[in-house]
Design a protein around this motif. Structure first.
Motif, PDB file in Angstrom:
ATOM      1  N   ILE A   1       0.472  -8.549   5.257  1.00  0.00           N
ATOM      2  CA  ILE A   1       0.241  -7.381   4.400  1.00  0.00           C
ATOM      3  C   ILE A   1      -0.042  -6.157   5.257  1.00  0.00           C
ATOM      4  CG2 ILE A   1      -1.115  -6.437   2.485  1.00  0.00           C
ATOM      5  CD1 ILE A   1      -1.863  -9.193   1.649  1.00  0.00           C
ATOM      6  N   HIS A   2       0.674  -5.064   4.985  1.00  0.00           N
ATOM      7  CA  HIS A   2       0.358  -3.788   5.646  1.00  0.00           C
ATOM      8  C   HIS A   2      -1.042  -3.376   5.195  1.00  0.00           C
ATOM      9  CE1 HIS A   2       1.224   0.446   7.024  1.00  0.00           C
ATOM     10  NE2 HIS A   2       0.211   0.639   6.200  1.00  0.00           N
ATOM     11  N   VAL A   3      -1.988  -3.381   6.138  1.00  0.00           N
ATOM     12  CA  VAL A   3      -3.369  -2.989   5.816  1.00  0.00           C
ATOM     13  C   VAL A   3      -3.767  -1.921   6.824  1.00  0.00           C
ATOM     14  CG1 VAL A   3      -5.726  -3.770   5.413  1.00  0.00           C
ATOM     15  CG2 VAL A   3      -3.843  -5.366   5.077  1.00  0.00           C
ATOM     16  N   ALA A   4      -3.537  -0.675   6.492  1.00  0.00           N
ATOM     17  CA  ALA A   4      -3.852   0.464   7.378  1.00  0.00           C
ATOM     18  C   ALA A   4      -3.254   1.715   6.776  1.00  0.00           C
ATOM     19  CB  ALA A   4      -3.247   0.254   8.767  1.00  0.00           C
ATOM     20  N   HIS A   5      -3.620   2.822   7.379  1.00  0.00           N
ATOM     21  CA  HIS A   5      -2.924   4.073   7.106  1.00  0.00           C
ATOM     22  C   HIS A   5      -1.434   3.836   7.350  1.00  0.00           C
ATOM     23  CE1 HIS A   5      -1.953   8.226   7.032  1.00  0.00           C
ATOM     24  NE2 HIS A   5      -1.761   8.347   8.327  1.00  0.00           N
ATOM     25  N   GLY A   6      -0.567   4.630   6.742  1.00  0.00           N
ATOM     26  CA  GLY A   6       0.866   4.389   6.923  1.00  0.00           C
ATOM     27  C   GLY A   6       1.665   5.665   7.017  1.00  0.00           C
ATOM     28  N   GLY A   7       2.964   5.525   7.184  1.00  0.00           N
ATOM     29  CA  GLY A   7       3.857   6.671   7.356  1.00  0.00           C
ATOM     30  C   GLY A   7       4.039   7.453   6.055  1.00  0.00           C
ATOM     31  N   GLY A   8       4.348   8.730   6.192  1.00  0.00           N
ATOM     32  CA  GLY A   8       4.600   9.566   5.017  1.00  0.00           C
ATOM     33  C   GLY A   8       3.377  10.397   4.659  1.00  0.00           C
ATOM     34  N   GLY A   9       3.604  11.669   4.321  1.00  0.00           N
ATOM     35  CA  GLY A   9       2.510  12.596   4.052  1.00  0.00           C
ATOM     36  C   GLY A   9       1.787  12.336   2.752  1.00  0.00           C
TER      37      GLY A   9
ATOM     38  N   GLY B   1      -4.392  -4.181  11.350  1.00  0.00           N
ATOM     39  CA  GLY B   1      -5.842  -4.240  11.540  1.00  0.00           C
ATOM     40  C   GLY B   1      -6.659  -3.195  10.810  1.00  0.00           C
ATOM     41  N   GLY B   2      -6.121  -2.698   9.667  1.00  0.00           N
ATOM     42  CA  GLY B   2      -6.951  -1.943   8.743  1.00  0.00           C
ATOM     43  C   GLY B   2      -7.295  -0.508   9.101  1.00  0.00           C
ATOM     44  N   TRP B   3      -6.789   0.001  10.229  1.00  0.00           N
ATOM     45  CA  TRP B   3      -7.207   1.332  10.639  1.00  0.00           C
ATOM     46  C   TRP B   3      -7.012   2.364   9.524  1.00  0.00           C
ATOM     47  CZ3 TRP B   3      -5.573   6.334  11.245  1.00  0.00           C
ATOM     48  CH2 TRP B   3      -6.383   7.145  12.061  1.00  0.00           C
ATOM     49  N   PRO B   4      -7.983   3.233   9.202  1.00  0.00           N
ATOM     50  CA  PRO B   4      -9.253   3.464   9.905  1.00  0.00           C
ATOM     51  C   PRO B   4     -10.400   2.535   9.485  1.00  0.00           C
ATOM     52  CG  PRO B   4      -9.024   5.052   8.133  1.00  0.00           C
ATOM     53  CD  PRO B   4      -7.782   4.219   8.107  1.00  0.00           C
ATOM     54  N   TYR B   5     -10.137   1.564   8.610  1.00  0.00           N
ATOM     55  CA  TYR B   5     -11.222   0.687   8.138  1.00  0.00           C
ATOM     56  C   TYR B   5     -11.346  -0.545   9.041  1.00  0.00           C
ATOM     57  CZ  TYR B   5     -10.119   3.268   3.805  1.00  0.00           C
ATOM     58  OH  TYR B   5      -9.852   4.231   2.869  1.00  0.00           O
ATOM     59  N   THR B   6     -11.441  -0.334  10.349  1.00  0.00           N
ATOM     60  CA  THR B   6     -11.423  -1.482  11.263  1.00  0.00           C
ATOM     61  C   THR B   6     -12.728  -2.277  11.211  1.00  0.00           C
ATOM     62  OG1 THR B   6     -12.104   0.016  13.016  1.00  0.00           O
ATOM     63  CG2 THR B   6      -9.754  -0.472  12.841  1.00  0.00           C
ATOM     64  N   ARG B   7     -13.830  -1.613  10.911  1.00  0.00           N
ATOM     65  CA  ARG B   7     -15.111  -2.340  10.827  1.00  0.00           C
ATOM     66  C   ARG B   7     -15.157  -3.227   9.584  1.00  0.00           C
ATOM     67  NH1 ARG B   7     -18.910  -0.508  14.503  1.00  0.00           N
ATOM     68  NH2 ARG B   7     -20.623  -1.440  13.375  1.00  0.00           N
ATOM     69  N   GLU B   8     -14.436  -2.827   8.544  1.00  0.00           N
ATOM     70  CA  GLU B   8     -14.380  -3.655   7.337  1.00  0.00           C
ATOM     71  C   GLU B   8     -13.628  -4.961   7.617  1.00  0.00           C
ATOM     72  OE1 GLU B   8     -14.279  -0.469   7.466  1.00  0.00           O
ATOM     73  OE2 GLU B   8     -15.160   0.454   5.691  1.00  0.00           O
ATOM     74  N   ILE B   9     -12.702  -4.915   8.570  1.00  0.00           N
ATOM     75  CA  ILE B   9     -11.936  -6.120   8.913  1.00  0.00           C
ATOM     76  C   ILE B   9     -12.857  -7.181   9.515  1.00  0.00           C
ATOM     77  CG2 ILE B   9     -10.246  -7.044  10.576  1.00  0.00           C
ATOM     78  CD1 ILE B   9      -8.635  -5.602   8.605  1.00  0.00           C
ATOM     79  N   THR B  10     -13.798  -6.764  10.362  1.00  0.00           N
ATOM     80  CA  THR B  10     -14.592  -7.718  11.151  1.00  0.00           C
ATOM     81  C   THR B  10     -15.207  -8.830  10.285  1.00  0.00           C
ATOM     82  OG1 THR B  10     -15.066  -5.850  12.602  1.00  0.00           O
ATOM     83  CG2 THR B  10     -16.274  -7.881  13.026  1.00  0.00           C
ATOM     84  N   PRO B  11     -15.957  -8.507   9.221  1.00  0.00           N
ATOM     85  CA  PRO B  11     -16.527  -9.607   8.423  1.00  0.00           C
ATOM     86  C   PRO B  11     -15.460 -10.450   7.722  1.00  0.00           C
ATOM     87  CG  PRO B  11     -16.930  -7.484   7.355  1.00  0.00           C
ATOM     88  CD  PRO B  11     -16.383  -7.183   8.715  1.00  0.00           C
TER      89      PRO B  11
ATOM     90  N   ALA C   1       0.816  -1.223   0.000  1.00  0.00           N
ATOM     91  CA  ALA C   1       0.000   0.000   0.000  1.00  0.00           C
ATOM     92  C   ALA C   1       0.850   1.275   0.000  1.00  0.00           C
ATOM     93  CB  ALA C   1      -0.958   0.001   1.191  1.00  0.00           C
ATOM     94  N   TYR C   2       2.142   1.160   0.317  1.00  0.00           N
ATOM     95  CA  TYR C   2       3.038   2.319   0.204  1.00  0.00           C
ATOM     96  C   TYR C   2       3.386   2.615  -1.260  1.00  0.00           C
ATOM     97  CZ  TYR C   2       4.027   2.626   5.207  1.00  0.00           C
ATOM     98  OH  TYR C   2       3.920   2.811   6.564  1.00  0.00           O
ATOM     99  N   LEU C   3       3.178   1.616  -2.122  1.00  0.00           N
ATOM    100  CA  LEU C   3       3.658   1.707  -3.501  1.00  0.00           C
ATOM    101  C   LEU C   3       2.541   1.718  -4.533  1.00  0.00           C
ATOM    102  CD1 LEU C   3       6.368  -1.052  -2.942  1.00  0.00           C
ATOM    103  CD2 LEU C   3       6.791   1.408  -3.012  1.00  0.00           C
ATOM    104  N   ARG C   4       1.425   1.040  -4.193  1.00  0.00           N
ATOM    105  CA  ARG C   4       0.314   0.883  -5.145  1.00  0.00           C
ATOM    106  C   ARG C   4      -0.896   0.360  -4.357  1.00  0.00           C
ATOM    107  NH1 ARG C   4      -0.075  -4.603  -8.167  1.00  0.00           N
ATOM    108  NH2 ARG C   4      -1.996  -4.490  -6.962  1.00  0.00           N
ATOM    109  N   THR C   5      -2.015   0.201  -5.052  1.00  0.00           N
ATOM    110  CA  THR C   5      -3.229  -0.264  -4.371  1.00  0.00           C
ATOM    111  C   THR C   5      -3.158  -1.756  -3.993  1.00  0.00           C
ATOM    112  OG1 THR C   5      -5.570  -0.704  -4.718  1.00  0.00           O
ATOM    113  CG2 THR C   5      -4.239  -0.545  -6.689  1.00  0.00           C
ATOM    114  N   LEU C   6      -3.918  -2.136  -2.942  1.00  0.00           N
ATOM    115  CA  LEU C   6      -4.022  -3.546  -2.546  1.00  0.00           C
ATOM    116  C   LEU C   6      -4.978  -4.327  -3.455  1.00  0.00           C
ATOM    117  CD1 LEU C   6      -4.273  -3.421   1.378  1.00  0.00           C
ATOM    118  CD2 LEU C   6      -2.258  -3.839  -0.018  1.00  0.00           C
ATOM    119  N   ASP C   7      -5.546  -3.653  -4.420  1.00  0.00           N
ATOM    120  CA  ASP C   7      -6.453  -4.302  -5.368  1.00  0.00           C
ATOM    121  C   ASP C   7      -5.614  -5.156  -6.331  1.00  0.00           C
ATOM    122  OD1 ASP C   7      -8.293  -4.934  -7.309  1.00  0.00           O
ATOM    123  OD2 ASP C   7      -8.326  -2.918  -8.174  1.00  0.00           O
TER     124      ASP C   7
END
Ligand SMILES: [Zn+2]
Length: 423
Positions: free
Chosen positions: A269-277, A308-318, A219-225
């Motif tokens: 997999i890094h799944v969350a907001h990350g470092g860098g502006g 844990g996906g922050w800020p998408y933590t509710r998406e993680i639950t299902p 996710a630092y380089l491209r989308t997780l899609d």
């Protein structure tokens, strides 16, 4: 200074206990449960410990494939600021009136394990380019990086900002290292040869070197899609350098994920907001992983959603209902307040608790906030958040006290031990 502070802290604690009838500590956590949680020696699912080095020795720079401590300035979250009181408190808790260099000299090669003891951590999964002296395998287990393998072509067109300008040359450098370690001198002519001689060889070498998982900072380089392109399309892009580069990356990612399943390496997999502006938060939405988690051909691969996906933590639950999906709450324990992390945890623990793992993301962010301070802050925050979540569940009569203790052990230690087959 120190004895005075300690005495003051005890007075404050005493008053607080008196006020709430002795059932909870200052944070509202059930006191008996807090004591149980404090006793558990944790498995940290994700962190970046730094090797202790003597003065004059080259400092250790292998703690991350994409270090985020030298990027263009951003507005750091308060808990990450060097001048933050929480950082000063952690430093005092660890070193008292002394300093890091003195402690490192005094502890020598045992410095990092001593630090784990201070954090109440038995085993730290160490997300590093390589391990080395000062991080003994009895306590520090290796999680190397696999991203570099996804970018075998010219990456110039993917560089959109100064963060990526810093990152892609590092990936290219790491890929060169993987070539050299695999005994390959130049980019192989065909994708088949590349997958066999570089990708497969690197994963096998990592496995042999004791790796438990492969880490992606995608996710630092491209989308997780990650799409599902045909082999023929991927081969054409690899051979010509023209066409849809993302399709080639997607194909290589799926190949690595399949190999990891075969080798019994988890995929982190890094799944969350990350470092860098310039971090693109929407690229890290966990729902983008759903096609991978739902792919029957990848069901033997375990995916761990690091942070844990922050800020998408509710998406993680299902997503936790997918049999091969796991989650840790590192980074949240560093960036966010305990009550915030507690709410996230409570939702997961009420749903699929055997997939939830404690982690710190201990990281050398700045001279003030080293992996030591950030590790301690995250370990304390993680324990408090867990205590708050379980206390809430007990008070609402969702779980018994016995079950709360069992869940605490699962999250802090047993879930990870089971997943990685640790003793
Ligand atoms: Zn990390």
């Amino acid at each position: 200074m120190k004895p005075v502070l300690t005495a003051l802290a005890l007075v404050v604690l005493g008053v607080t206990i008196g006020c709430n009838g002795g059932t909870g500590d200052a944070t509202g956590v059930d006191r008996q449960l807090a004591q149980e949680i404090a006793r558990i020696r944790a498995v940290d699912n994700h962190a970046h410990p730094v090797r202790p080095t003597a003065e004059g020795e080259t400092p250790d720079l292998e703690f991350d494939a994409l270090p985020v401590d030298n990027l263009e300035a951003q507005s750091d979250p308060i808990r990450q600021r060097g001048k933050s009181p929480i950082v000063a408190d952690a430093h005092t808790q660890l070193f008292g009136a002394s300093d890091k260099a003195t402690a490192m000299r005094a502890r020598g090669a045992d410095y990092a394990t001593w630090m784990l003891d201070r954090m109440g951590i038995e085993t730290m999964l160490s997300n590093r380019v390589a391990m080395g002296t000062g991080l003994p395998s009895s306590r520090f287990l290796w999680v190397p990086f696999a991203d570099a393998l996804m970018y075998p072509l010219d990456n110039k067109a993917m560089i959109l900002n100064s963060d990526q300008q810093a990152f892609f040359p590092l990936e290219e450098q790491l890929l060169k290292r993987y070539y050299a370690e695999s005994g390959v001198v130049a980019k192989p002519a065909t994708l088949g040869e590349y997958l066999d001689k570089v990708v497969r060889a690197t994963l096998a070498r990592h496995k042999k070197g004791g790796a438990l998982a492969e880490k992606f900072e995608m996710a630092y380089l491209r989308t997780l899609d990650v799409g599902n392109p045909s082999r023929a399309d991927a081969e054409k892009v690899y051979a010509t350098g023209a066409g849809d580069y993302k399709a080639l990356q997607d194909y290589i990612f799926r190949f690595i994920a399949g190999e990891c399943g075969r080798l019994r390496l988890a995929v982190h997999i890094h799944v969350a907001h990350g470092g860098g502006g310039y971090f693109h938060v929407a690229w890290a939405n966990p729902l983008l992983l759903e096609p991978l988690l739902n792919d029957p051909s990848l069901r033997k691969t375990t995916f761990v959603m690091i942070h844990g996906g922050w800020p998408y933590t509710r998406e993680i639950t299902p997503l936790l209902t997918k049999p091969n999906a796991y989650v840790d709450f590192s980074e949240q324990t560093a960036f966010n307040a305990p009550h915030d992390v507690a709410e996230v945890l409570r939702a997961w623990l009420a749903y699929v608790p055997e997939k939830v793992m404690f982690a710190t993301d201990a990281y050398p962010a700045s001279p003030e906030l080293g992996w030591e301070e950030s590790g301690l802050i995250a370990a304390n925050t993680g324990r408090e958040a867990l205590g708050r979540a379980l206390t809430g569940m007990m008070r609402d009569q969702e779980i018994t006290r016995e079950r709360a203790v069992e869940l605490a052990n699962m999250v802090l230690r047993d879930n990870a031990r089971k997943l990685y087959g640790l003793q």
